[in-house]
Design a protein around this motif. Sequence first.
Motif, PDB file in Angstrom:
ATOM      1  N   PRO A 162     -54.681   5.711  44.275  1.00 60.38           N
ATOM      2  CA  PRO A 162     -54.494   4.638  43.296  1.00 60.38           C
ATOM      3  C   PRO A 162     -53.989   3.362  43.979  1.00 60.38           C
ATOM      4  O   PRO A 162     -53.305   3.435  45.009  1.00 60.38           O
ATOM      5  N   ALA A 163     -54.333   2.198  43.398  1.00 60.32           N
ATOM      6  CA  ALA A 163     -54.067   0.914  44.062  1.00 60.32           C
ATOM      7  C   ALA A 163     -52.622   0.755  44.563  1.00 60.32           C
ATOM      8  O   ALA A 163     -52.423   0.321  45.708  1.00 60.32           O
ATOM      9  N   GLY A 316     -62.516   4.014  44.432  1.00 60.24           N
ATOM     10  CA  GLY A 316     -61.699   4.612  43.374  1.00 60.24           C
ATOM     11  C   GLY A 316     -61.945   3.907  42.062  1.00 60.24           C
ATOM     12  O   GLY A 316     -62.692   2.919  41.997  1.00 60.24           O
ATOM     13  N   ASP A 317     -61.310   4.426  40.995  1.00 57.40           N
ATOM     14  CA  ASP A 317     -61.507   3.807  39.681  1.00 57.40           C
ATOM     15  C   ASP A 317     -61.031   2.356  39.672  1.00 57.40           C
ATOM     16  O   ASP A 317     -61.609   1.494  39.032  1.00 57.40           O
ATOM     17  N   TRP A 318     -59.966   2.071  40.445  1.00 62.17           N
ATOM     18  CA  TRP A 318     -59.423   0.698  40.467  1.00 62.17           C
ATOM     19  C   TRP A 318     -60.339  -0.249  41.211  1.00 62.17           C
ATOM     20  O   TRP A 318     -60.278  -1.463  40.998  1.00 62.17           O
ATOM     21  N   VAL A 319     -61.181   0.258  42.105  1.00 61.29           N
ATOM     22  CA  VAL A 319     -62.153  -0.600  42.788  1.00 61.29           C
ATOM     23  C   VAL A 319     -63.306  -0.871  41.812  1.00 61.29           C
ATOM     24  O   VAL A 319     -63.794  -1.987  41.689  1.00 61.29           O
ATOM     25  N   GLY A 332     -67.253   5.989  44.659  1.00 62.30           N
ATOM     26  CA  GLY A 332     -67.152   6.750  45.907  1.00 62.30           C
ATOM     27  C   GLY A 332     -68.528   6.978  46.529  1.00 62.30           C
ATOM     28  O   GLY A 332     -68.717   6.796  47.736  1.00 62.30           O
ATOM     29  N   ILE A 333     -69.499   7.355  45.687  1.00 60.66           N
ATOM     30  CA  ILE A 333     -70.850   7.611  46.208  1.00 60.66           C
ATOM     31  C   ILE A 333     -71.451   6.333  46.805  1.00 60.66           C
ATOM     32  O   ILE A 333     -71.982   6.330  47.924  1.00 60.66           O
ATOM     33  N   GLU A 334     -71.316   5.232  46.059  1.00 68.08           N
ATOM     34  CA  GLU A 334     -71.911   3.972  46.543  1.00 68.08           C
ATOM     35  C   GLU A 334     -71.207   3.480  47.810  1.00 68.08           C
ATOM     36  O   GLU A 334     -71.846   2.959  48.727  1.00 68.08           O
TER      37      GLU A 334
END
Length: 343
Positions: A162-163, A316-319, A332-334
């Motif tokens: 997490p960030a 991550g979700d924050w990105v 994550g995959i990209e």
Amino acid sequence: MTRSLAVVGAGAAGAGAAYALRDSDVDVTIFEKSRGVCGRAATRRKEGCRYDHGANYIKDAGGRTTDLLHTLGDEGLVDIDEPVWTFDADGTVSEGDDPGDVRKWTWTEGMTQLAKRLLARSDATVDQPTRIASFERGDGWWLTDTDGETYGPFDGLLLTPPAPQTASLLAEAKWNDDRLTTLIEAVGAVPYRTVRTLVLHYPFELDVPYYALVDTSKEHDVGWVSREECKPGHVPDGESLLIAQMGPEWSTEHYDDPLDEAASVAAEKVADLLDDERLADPDWVDDQGWRYALPDDGAVESVVTSAEDAKLYFAGDWVAGEARVRAALWNGIETGERIDDGL
Ligand SMILES: Cc1cc2nc3c(=O)[nH]c(=O)nc-3n(C[C@H](O)[C@H](O)[C@H](O)COP(=O)(O)OP(=O)(O)OC[C@H]3O[C@@H](n4cnc5c(N)ncnc54)[C@H](O)[C@@H]3O)c2cc1C
């Protein structure tokens, strides 16, 4: 020649990146501080029950996520049939408009199956429990864990905590580069909601027409209540297990309250909400605090990708800018695909 990548974190994003690199020549080592994998998409077992006490399910309307989950194996993959209803600040429950074509995926063995299945299809090594404390740029990237052990050199480094935890790692980094200060500020500025999850078990079944209730007002002390017995393989017949995700304000205020105290207050509120006084008295309880539960915003994309030419990546979700397993997974995959092109 083989290229090497260190990944910090085996959540949906870290496991997604490893999966994306499964057919490449990139040698992936994931460092994970917990004993399990899948991060905030977490599953626990207790007293013959299995429950997802972080992310409840992966939502998808028959798109690429559903296709990927099928590719990872249909055995044990379940779609929760019952709908999600809503409630408001006063606790008034309404049917809501749960769109029928949106699937709510989990597994009989719980949400952690996502990372387990992604990692099983990759050649990544998972080094755990290993908490990374800092990293350094020398002849490649070097990592140091909290016991002082060092790992490296790696050609690339991918950070997925997490960030706020990623910002702490950046603050400890030994990397003589002008981008570091901007990165620390941008990553550290991502706002988060805190959630305390209370797990309430009962030795009887509930007769209600929904899987879960969600607070659409964002003002109630309870943010979400769901019934794990709607997930096949989670709760024995004749029992109920409720997951109460408490609202961010309540969670922050009562984050460190003793479990019995917090669970007793939460159970009262849940009993009121479901209008069933038996629910005020669970026969056993459990909990989990998520200090950094849900990012409310993403980090500035141009800053987050600014270090990629130095082979430093973030996911991550924050990105992605969306507090969802699906968003973390695809981010994550990209990112893994970009690493394959750029490392
Ligand atoms: C209570 C709750 C309910 C939620 N409900 C849903 C839902 O129903 N549906 C949905 O789609 N999403 C939901 N979410 C959001 C979802 O869980 C996240 O968006 C997603 O799991 C984030 O994945 P990630 O890989 O980005 O991060 P994480 O899952 O946080 O993974 C990061 C990993 O890094 C590890 N780590 C951190 N620091 C270090 C370190 N220094 N060294 C080594 N390892 C480290 C952590 O242990 C963790 O495993 C919920 C989240 C919470 C907390």
